[in-house]
Every structure is written in C-alpha cells, then in structure tokens.
Write a protein that holds these residues in place. Sequence first.
Motif, mmCIF file in Angstrom:
data_model
loop_
_atom_site.group_PDB
_atom_site.id
_atom_site.type_symbol
_atom_site.label_atom_id
_atom_site.label_comp_id
_atom_site.label_asym_id
_atom_site.label_seq_id
_atom_site.Cartn_x
_atom_site.Cartn_y
_atom_site.Cartn_z
ATOM 1 N N SER A 279 9.577 -68.162 18.903
ATOM 2 C CA SER A 279 10.878 -67.644 19.334
ATOM 3 C C SER A 279 10.710 -66.346 20.105
ATOM 4 N N GLY A 280 9.844 -65.497 19.592
ATOM 5 C CA GLY A 280 9.604 -64.211 20.240
ATOM 6 C C GLY A 280 9.111 -64.376 21.662
ATOM 7 N N ALA A 281 8.217 -65.303 21.882
ATOM 8 C CA ALA A 281 7.701 -65.527 23.238
ATOM 9 C C ALA A 281 8.814 -65.953 24.188
ATOM 10 N N ILE A 282 9.689 -66.811 23.721
ATOM 11 C CA ILE A 282 10.814 -67.256 24.556
ATOM 12 C C ILE A 282 11.764 -66.095 24.818
ATOM 13 N N MET B 208 17.805 -65.521 14.916
ATOM 14 C CA MET B 208 17.830 -65.520 13.446
ATOM 15 C C MET B 208 17.483 -66.887 12.879
ATOM 16 N N LEU B 209 16.668 -67.621 13.568
ATOM 17 C CA LEU B 209 16.291 -68.951 13.124
ATOM 18 C C LEU B 209 15.618 -68.872 11.761
ATOM 19 N N ALA C 78 6.726 -57.473 20.779
ATOM 20 C CA ALA C 78 7.846 -57.427 21.727
ATOM 21 C C ALA C 78 8.126 -56.009 22.222
ATOM 22 N N ILE C 79 7.575 -55.016 21.568
ATOM 23 C CA ILE C 79 7.902 -53.623 21.910
ATOM 24 C C ILE C 79 7.588 -53.281 23.365
ATOM 25 N N PRO C 80 6.415 -53.604 23.900
ATOM 26 C CA PRO C 80 6.166 -53.260 25.305
ATOM 27 C C PRO C 80 7.178 -53.900 26.262
ATOM 28 N N ALA C 81 7.544 -55.138 26.013
ATOM 29 C CA ALA C 81 8.513 -55.816 26.869
ATOM 30 C C ALA C 81 9.889 -55.164 26.741
ATOM 31 N N LEU C 82 10.250 -54.752 25.552
ATOM 32 C CA LEU C 82 11.542 -54.092 25.345
ATOM 33 C C LEU C 82 11.577 -52.719 26.016
ATOM 34 N N LEU C 83 10.463 -52.024 25.991
ATOM 35 C CA LEU C 83 10.412 -50.704 26.623
ATOM 36 C C LEU C 83 10.517 -50.784 28.140
ATOM 37 N N ALA D 236 18.900 -61.045 24.450
ATOM 38 C CA ALA D 236 17.488 -61.231 24.110
ATOM 39 C C ALA D 236 16.935 -60.009 23.374
ATOM 40 N N ALA D 237 17.306 -58.820 23.814
ATOM 41 C CA ALA D 237 16.843 -57.601 23.145
ATOM 42 C C ALA D 237 17.357 -57.548 21.711
ATOM 43 N N THR D 238 18.607 -57.900 21.521
ATOM 44 C CA THR D 238 19.189 -57.927 20.172
ATOM 45 C C THR D 238 18.474 -58.962 19.306
ATOM 46 N N ALA D 239 18.259 -60.143 19.868
ATOM 47 C CA ALA D 239 17.584 -61.212 19.130
ATOM 48 C C ALA D 239 16.168 -60.799 18.740
ATOM 49 N N LEU D 240 15.474 -60.125 19.637
ATOM 50 C CA LEU D 240 14.126 -59.655 19.316
ATOM 51 C C LEU D 240 14.149 -58.627 18.183
ATOM 52 N N GLY D 241 15.211 -57.852 18.109
ATOM 53 C CA GLY D 241 15.353 -56.919 16.994
ATOM 54 C C GLY D 241 15.403 -57.644 15.664
ATOM 55 N N HIS D 242 16.032 -58.810 15.642
ATOM 56 C CA HIS D 242 16.090 -59.607 14.413
ATOM 57 C C HIS D 242 14.737 -60.236 14.081
ATOM 58 N N ARG D 243 13.946 -60.541 15.093
ATOM 59 C CA ARG D 243 12.645 -61.188 14.870
ATOM 60 C C ARG D 243 11.599 -60.189 14.395
ATOM 61 N N LYS D 244 11.809 -58.903 14.659
ATOM 62 C CA LYS D 244 10.928 -57.828 14.179
ATOM 63 C C LYS D 244 9.469 -58.047 14.577
ATOM 64 N N LEU D 245 9.267 -58.308 15.848
ATOM 65 C CA LEU D 245 7.928 -58.558 16.366
ATOM 66 C C LEU D 245 7.369 -57.316 17.055
ATOM 67 N N PRO D 246 6.332 -56.714 16.511
ATOM 68 C CA PRO D 246 5.718 -55.574 17.194
ATOM 69 C C PRO D 246 5.246 -55.940 18.607
#
Length: 121
Positions: free
Chosen positions: A84-87, A72-73, A115-120, A103-113
């Motif tokens: 941030s998303g890359a990290i 949430m930076l 990140a979806i493949p990595a999250l899946l 990390a998954a929760t943090a990526l949800g806050h960053r709202k980066l499309p």
Amino acid sequence: MPKHPIPELENDSRSTDELIQTALEHYGSDLFYETAHVLQYRGTREEFDAAKNLCESDDPHVRELGIYILGMLGWDTPTFVEESGAILIGCLDDADEDIIAAAATALGHRKLPSAIPALLK
C-alpha cells in the motif's frame, strides 16, 4: 474477537464491487465513508487489489477512494502495509492537489518510515 467494535463492518455481506459502486455513487457523503470503512476493515487481498486498481483510474474521485481504502487497510491489524505504501508514495506525484493530500494522509496511517523522503519532497 472482531477487529473493530462496529458490527456493521464485520457483518456487511455486500461484495467488494458493490461497496465500491455505492461509495462512488455517494462520493463525499457519509455513505461514501461508511462503505469505504467496510472495505478497509476487511483488508484482504481482494480489497487491496481493488483499491490498487482504483488508484490507477483517470477519475480523481475514483483514485481518492482507492487511496482512502489503502490508508487503513486492515484497520486494527494493518494488511499489505508495504505494498500500500508503495502505491501511496506514487500517488504523491499526482497532478491533482486533493489526491496528493489524500495520499499524504493515508501514508500517515500506514506509518512507513520509508515514506518520509517522499513526503518531504
């Protein structure tokens, strides 16, 4: 106009290093989150660089703090979103399940499309 209605976030005069030390000394407590919120709120290059370094630690509690900050930076005006998303995407490969969840929760806050493949995975 402040980015967030909590004046303590804007007026905290502690250094980034002091806030990180306080958070780590009080891991898991309200004080951990309160000090991390100040770092998130500031959202400058200094906080980004500090969080990035925390994510590289061997200690999972230290990594978790870095992840929490990056998630949430910048608060209402997100900063360093792509960086941030890359990290955070890299943190999804951590051996520690708690770090992966953070990390998954943090990526949800960053709202980066992106990140979806990595999250899946």
